[in-house]
Design a protein around this motif. Structure first.
Motif, PDB file in Angstrom:
ATOM      1  N   ASP A  12      -9.672  19.053 -39.849  1.00 55.26           N
ATOM      2  CA  ASP A  12      -8.470  19.525 -39.151  1.00 55.26           C
ATOM      3  C   ASP A  12      -8.096  18.591 -38.008  1.00 55.26           C
ATOM      4  O   ASP A  12      -6.905  18.331 -37.780  1.00 55.26           O
ATOM      5  CB  ASP A  12      -8.686  20.941 -38.615  1.00 55.26           C
ATOM      6  CG  ASP A  12      -8.618  21.992 -39.714  1.00 55.26           C
ATOM      7  OD1 ASP A  12      -8.172  21.658 -40.823  1.00 55.26           O
ATOM      8  OD2 ASP A  12      -9.012  23.149 -39.455  1.00 55.26           O
ATOM      9  N   TYR A  16      -4.723  16.377 -37.431  1.00 54.83           N
ATOM     10  CA  TYR A  16      -4.010  16.500 -36.149  1.00 54.83           C
ATOM     11  C   TYR A  16      -3.788  15.121 -35.534  1.00 54.83           C
ATOM     12  O   TYR A  16      -2.693  14.798 -35.057  1.00 54.83           O
ATOM     13  CB  TYR A  16      -4.835  17.397 -35.222  1.00 54.83           C
ATOM     14  CG  TYR A  16      -4.388  17.427 -33.782  1.00 54.83           C
ATOM     15  CD1 TYR A  16      -3.420  18.316 -33.346  1.00 54.83           C
ATOM     16  CD2 TYR A  16      -4.973  16.569 -32.830  1.00 54.83           C
ATOM     17  CE1 TYR A  16      -3.033  18.357 -32.013  1.00 54.83           C
ATOM     18  CE2 TYR A  16      -4.586  16.605 -31.506  1.00 54.83           C
ATOM     19  CZ  TYR A  16      -3.621  17.501 -31.102  1.00 54.83           C
ATOM     20  OH  TYR A  16      -3.232  17.543 -29.786  1.00 54.83           O
ATOM     21  N   ARG A  83       0.355  26.027 -35.112  1.00 53.56           N
ATOM     22  CA  ARG A  83       0.584  25.049 -36.177  1.00 53.56           C
ATOM     23  C   ARG A  83       2.038  25.070 -36.615  1.00 53.56           C
ATOM     24  O   ARG A  83       2.658  24.022 -36.835  1.00 53.56           O
ATOM     25  CB  ARG A  83      -0.319  25.345 -37.373  1.00 53.56           C
ATOM     26  CG  ARG A  83      -1.822  25.267 -37.092  1.00 53.56           C
ATOM     27  CD  ARG A  83      -2.595  25.774 -38.292  1.00 53.56           C
ATOM     28  NE  ARG A  83      -2.193  27.135 -38.653  1.00 53.56           N
ATOM     29  CZ  ARG A  83      -2.386  27.689 -39.832  1.00 53.56           C
ATOM     30  NH1 ARG A  83      -2.963  26.998 -40.804  1.00 53.56           N
ATOM     31  NH2 ARG A  83      -2.003  28.933 -40.073  1.00 53.56           N
ATOM     32  N   LEU A 139      -9.540  23.148 -32.818  1.00 48.15           N
ATOM     33  CA  LEU A 139      -9.919  22.321 -33.967  1.00 48.15           C
ATOM     34  C   LEU A 139     -11.319  21.725 -33.873  1.00 48.15           C
ATOM     35  O   LEU A 139     -11.856  21.274 -34.881  1.00 48.15           O
ATOM     36  CB  LEU A 139      -8.900  21.175 -34.132  1.00 48.15           C
ATOM     37  CG  LEU A 139      -7.430  21.592 -34.221  1.00 48.15           C
ATOM     38  CD1 LEU A 139      -6.539  20.362 -34.368  1.00 48.15           C
ATOM     39  CD2 LEU A 139      -7.197  22.557 -35.374  1.00 48.15           C
ATOM     40  N   ILE A 196      -3.722  21.290 -41.714  1.00 50.19           N
ATOM     41  CA  ILE A 196      -4.604  21.982 -40.764  1.00 50.19           C
ATOM     42  C   ILE A 196      -4.771  23.426 -41.203  1.00 50.19           C
ATOM     43  O   ILE A 196      -3.789  24.142 -41.438  1.00 50.19           O
ATOM     44  CB  ILE A 196      -4.038  21.911 -39.339  1.00 50.19           C
ATOM     45  CG1 ILE A 196      -3.952  20.451 -38.884  1.00 50.19           C
ATOM     46  CG2 ILE A 196      -4.901  22.722 -38.372  1.00 50.19           C
ATOM     47  CD1 ILE A 196      -3.313  20.268 -37.518  1.00 50.19           C
TER      48      ILE A 196
END
Length: 425
Positions: A12, A16, A83, A139, A196
Motif C-alpha cells: 500500500d 501511495y 483514499r 499504511l 491501496i
C-alpha cells in the motif's frame, strides 16, 4: 536488535509513493507552463507590469480555495474514506490537465480559461493534501512512520526537481505536450491510489454537529502546544526567510549569471532537500528530535544571510543546498511530530490547518520578500529575512518548550491512549 522494515516492504505504501511522485511531477510541470502561458497571452495586449500582475494573480487564485475550504476539507478527510478523497482530487487534476491539453492543441487557450482551471486546481489541492497526509499513517506501522514521511517527502522533492524542466522541454516540442503528459501522470497516480487496500475507518462521531467538528480541529491545534509550535515555527520562519523568491533578481543583477545561473540557483535547494531525505530514509532520527528541528531552522536563517551577502556563484549554490537540506530536516521532524502526536480521527483536520499554514508561508513569504525588496533592496531584504528566521527560532524555543522537550517521535503513553474528546454540540 532487528532492523525495522522498510516502508517499501508494504504494498500500500509503494502504491501511495508512486501516486504522490507521479502527481507531483505532473503538478510541477503544469505550474511552470500555466505561468508562462498567462504571461505570454497577457503581454499580447498588456504592458509588462500589467502582465506581471496577471501572473501574480494565478498564485492567489490557487491559494484562495485552500483558504476558504480549510475547515471543510479537514473535516471531510476525517469523515470520508481518505483514499476516495485523494482519488477524486487526482481525477479533477487529470480533467484540468486534459482540458488544457485540448485548448493548446486547438489553439483556443484564453486568460479566463487559465484562471478558471487554476482555481479548480486549487480546489483539488485543498482536498488532496490533508487526505494524503492523513492517509500515510494508515499504511505503515507507527514505528517506521518517520522513515515513511522522509520517503514521501522525497517523492515530492524529486517531482519538484523533474517537473519544471520536463514541462519546459515538452512545451518547446509541442504546446499541448506538457498537459497531455501531465494528464497521463495524473491517471497513473489515480491507478496507484486504486491499488491501496481498505483502511480502518476513523472513530469520528457521525451524529455530531459537522460545524462543531470542523471547529474542533482548530481547537486541537491551539490546545496541543507541540503541534501548534511546530506548525507556527514553519509558518514564520519560511515567511521571513524567503530567499528563493529573490532568485531571479540575484541571478540577473547581483550574481550576474543570467538565466542559466537562475536554473542552477533554483535546482540547488531541491538537491539539498533530496540529499537530506535520502539520508533520513536510511538513518532516521531517533533522539532530541525537537532540538534538532530548532537547530535546522536556525541554520536555515544563517545560510539565508550568507546567500544574501554572497557574490560568488559556487558559495551561493552551497548556501542554497544547505538551505534546502535544513528545510527538509525541519519538514521531516515537523510532519512526524504532527502525525504521531495527533489521533487518527483528528489527522485530516489538523493536516488541513498545517497545509494552510505551509501554503500561506510560501505565498505570503514571496509577497513579503518582494515588498521588502522594493523598500530596502533585495540584499537587505534577504539578510533581514534570515535574521528574522533566527529570531523566530530563539523565541519559539522559549515560548514552546514542548519543542525542546520532544526527545523522540514516540508520543507520551497518556497521549497515545487517551481518546480525543470532541466538544459537545
Amino acid at each position: 536488535m532487528a532492523r525495522p522494515p522498510s516502508p517499501f516492504s508494504f504494498p500500500d505504501f509503494r502504491a501511495y509513493w508512486l501516486a504522490r511522485a507521479s502527481a507531483t511531477v505532473a503538478q510541477m510541470a503544469m505550474v511552470v507552463i500555466i505561468g508562462w502561458q498567462v504571461y505570454d497571452i497577457a503581454r499580447r495586449t498588456m504592458a509588462p507590469k500589467e502582465a506581471a500582475f496577471q501572473l501574480g494573480l494565478i498564485g492567489v487564485v490557487q491559494f484562495v480555495p485552500l483558504l476558504l475550504l480549510t475547515l471543510v476539507v479537514g473535516w471531510t478527510a476525517d469523515r470520508i474514506d481518505r483514499r476516495w478523497i485523494a482519488r477524486a482530487a487526482v481525477l479533477l487534476e487529470a480533467g484540468c490537465a486534459g482540458s488544457l491539453a485540448w485548448m493548446a492543441w486547438t489553439d483556443s487557450t484564453t486568460l479566463p480559461a487559465l484562471f478558471l482551471i487554476a482555481a479548480l486546481l486549487g480546489v483539488a489541492r485543498a482536498f488532496a493534501s490533508p487526505a494524503l497526509q492523513a492517509l500515510s499513517p494508515n499504511l505503515v506501522p507507527k514505528e517506521i512512520l518517520p522513515t515513511a514521511i522522509a520517503m514521501s517527502s522525497l517523492a515530492w522533492q524529486g517531482g519538484s526537481v523533474v517537473g519544471p524542466p520536463l514541462g519546459g522541454f515538452l512545451y518547446a516540442t509541442g504546446h499541448f505536450l506538457p498537459y497531455a503528459v501531465s494528464t497521463g501522470l495524473f491517471l497513473c497516480a489515480f491507478a496507484c491510489l486504486m491499488m491501496i487496500g481498505p483502511i480502518p475507518p476513523t472513530s469520528l462521531d457521525r451524529a455530531a454537529n459537522p460545524w462543531r467538528q470542523m471547529i474542533d480541529g482548530l481547537h486541537y491545534v491551539r490546545e496541543n502546544r507541540l503541534v501548534l509550535g511546530a506548525i507556527s515555527l514553519d509558518l514564520f520562519a519560511v515567511l521571513l526567510g524567503g530567499a528563493t523568491a529573490m532568485l531571479p533578481i540575484f541571478a540577473r543583477d547581483i550574481l550576474m549569471v543570467g538565466s542559466g545561473g537562475l536554473g542552477l540557483l533554483r535546482l540547488a535547494p531541491a538537491l539539498g532537500a533530496v540529499g537530506m531525505g535520502l539520508w533520513f530514509s536510511r538513518k532516521p532520527l531517533a533522539t532530541d528530535v525537537g532540538v534538532k528541528m530548532l537547530w535546522a531552522v536556525a541554520v536555515f536563517g544563517l545560510v539565508t544571510i550568507l546567500f544574501g551577502l554572497s557574490r560568488w556563484l559556487p558559495l551561493s549554490l552551497a548556501c542554497l543546498a544547505v538551505l534546502g537540506a535544513a528545510d527538509m530536516l525541519s519538514v521531516y521532524v515537523r510532519q512526524s511530530l504532527i502525525q504521531l502526536y495527533t489521533p487518527d480521527q483528528m489527522r485530516g483536520r489538523v493536516g488541513a490547518v498545517s497545509t494552510l499554514f505551509v501554503s500561506g508561508s510560501n505565498e505570503l513569504g514571496e509577497a513579503e520578500s518582494g515588498f521588502l525588496a522594493a523598500l530596502v533592496g533585495p540584499v537587505a531584504a534577504v539578510v533581514a529575512g534570515g535574521l528574522g528566521a533566527i529570531l523566530v527560532t530563539f523565541l519559539w524555543s522559549r515560548w514552546f518548550p514542548e519543542l525542546r522537550n520532544a526527545r523522540t517521535f514516540t508520543p507520551p503513553k497518556t497521549l497515545e491512549d487517551a481518546p480525543v474528546q470532541e466538544k459537545a454540540t
